[in-house]
Design a protein around this motif. Structure first.
Motif, PDB file in Angstrom:
ATOM      1  N   LEU A  81       0.812  -1.213   0.000  1.00 39.32           N
ATOM      2  CA  LEU A  81       0.000   0.000   0.000  1.00 39.32           C
ATOM      3  C   LEU A  81       0.850   1.269   0.000  1.00 39.32           C
ATOM      4  O   LEU A  81       0.382   2.348   0.357  1.00 39.32           O
ATOM      5  CB  LEU A  81      -0.954  -0.003   1.186  1.00 39.32           C
ATOM      6  N   CYS A  83       3.830   2.239   1.561  1.00 37.22           N
ATOM      7  CA  CYS A  83       4.686   2.789   2.620  1.00 37.22           C
ATOM      8  C   CYS A  83       6.153   2.723   2.192  1.00 37.22           C
ATOM      9  O   CYS A  83       6.483   2.135   1.176  1.00 37.22           O
ATOM     10  CB  CYS A  83       4.522   1.990   3.909  1.00 37.22           C
ATOM     11  N   CYS A 107       9.044  -3.318   5.677  1.00 36.36           N
ATOM     12  CA  CYS A 107       8.013  -2.292   5.603  1.00 36.36           C
ATOM     13  C   CYS A 107       7.305  -2.209   6.951  1.00 36.36           C
ATOM     14  O   CYS A 107       6.781  -3.206   7.442  1.00 36.36           O
ATOM     15  CB  CYS A 107       7.008  -2.616   4.495  1.00 36.36           C
ATOM     16  N   CYS A 109       4.560  -0.827   7.785  1.00 36.98           N
ATOM     17  CA  CYS A 109       3.094  -0.756   7.818  1.00 36.98           C
ATOM     18  C   CYS A 109       2.440  -2.102   8.104  1.00 36.98           C
ATOM     19  O   CYS A 109       1.627  -2.200   9.015  1.00 36.98           O
ATOM     20  CB  CYS A 109       2.574  -0.137   6.533  1.00 36.98           C
ATOM     21  N   HIS A 110       2.782  -3.121   7.337  1.00 30.53           N
ATOM     22  CA  HIS A 110       2.161  -4.433   7.548  1.00 30.53           C
ATOM     23  C   HIS A 110       3.194  -5.551   7.531  1.00 30.53           C
ATOM     24  O   HIS A 110       2.852  -6.716   7.328  1.00 30.53           O
ATOM     25  CB  HIS A 110       1.077  -4.701   6.507  1.00 30.53           C
ATOM     26  N   GLY A 111       4.455  -5.179   7.675  1.00 32.46           N
ATOM     27  CA  GLY A 111       5.483  -6.189   7.898  1.00 32.46           C
ATOM     28  C   GLY A 111       6.012  -6.940   6.686  1.00 32.46           C
ATOM     29  O   GLY A 111       6.613  -8.003   6.841  1.00 32.46           O
ATOM     30  N   SER A 112       5.818  -6.394   5.492  1.00 33.08           N
ATOM     31  CA  SER A 112       6.434  -7.071   4.351  1.00 33.08           C
ATOM     32  C   SER A 112       7.952  -6.949   4.442  1.00 33.08           C
ATOM     33  O   SER A 112       8.475  -5.903   4.831  1.00 33.08           O
ATOM     34  CB  SER A 112       5.968  -6.455   3.024  1.00 33.08           C
TER      35      SER A 112
END
Ligand code: FES
Length: 146
Positions: A81, A83, A107, A109-112
């Motif tokens: 998305l 970040c 990342c 934001c959601h841990g990628s």
């Protein structure tokens, strides 16, 4: 947006620089042999190891995702998305990165997570490897992005 010319003559092995292209951060990383070797280990852990997905330039369709093996040029924006992942190259107590992590990007934001070729690890929210922007070498240490 206009193409951006970048002088990488001062970029030492293991270092990263960021330039702006079309309002996006573009990372340029001079990978050491050790960093490149780590890509062999992560081959089995990333979802698109050879960048076979169609939107990636021909010269990114290899294990290092680069024209010159050591130099990675990638857009520093998460393909989930949007970040900004942070670089997590180093291990050691000060980095907060564990010793079994070969280095790469996280990342917030959601841990990628992405390896040192910007390849996304399996089972992460980001669907794709980091974008490789169109670029070429004008000289040995001069890159034109865009
Ligand atoms: Fe990067 Fe969601 S925006 S994991």
């Amino acid at each position: 947006g206009a193409p951006v010319e970048v002088d990488i003559s001062k970029l030492q092995p293991g270092q990263m620089m960021t330039v702006e292209w079309r309002g996006k951060p573009v990372w340029i990383i001079n990978r050491t042999k050790e960093m490149l070797d780590s890509l062999k280990k992560t081959d089995g852990e990333v979802s698109d190891p050879n960048s076979d997905k169609p939107m990636q330039p021909e010269y990114a369709k290899n294990e290092t995702r680069s024209i010159k093996p050591e130099i990675l040029v990638a857009v520093g924006i998460c393909t989930h998305l949007g970040c900004s992942p942070s670089d997590k190259f180093k291990t050691g107590p000060e980095s907060g990165v564990s010793a079994d992590w070969p280095g790469g990007f996280l990342c917030p934001c959601h841990g990628s997570t992405f390896d040192l070729a910007g390849r996304v690890y399996k089972s992460k929210p980001a669907p794709d490897n980091l974008e490789i922007p169109p670029h070429k070498y004008l000289a040995d240490t001069k890159i034109l992005i865009g």
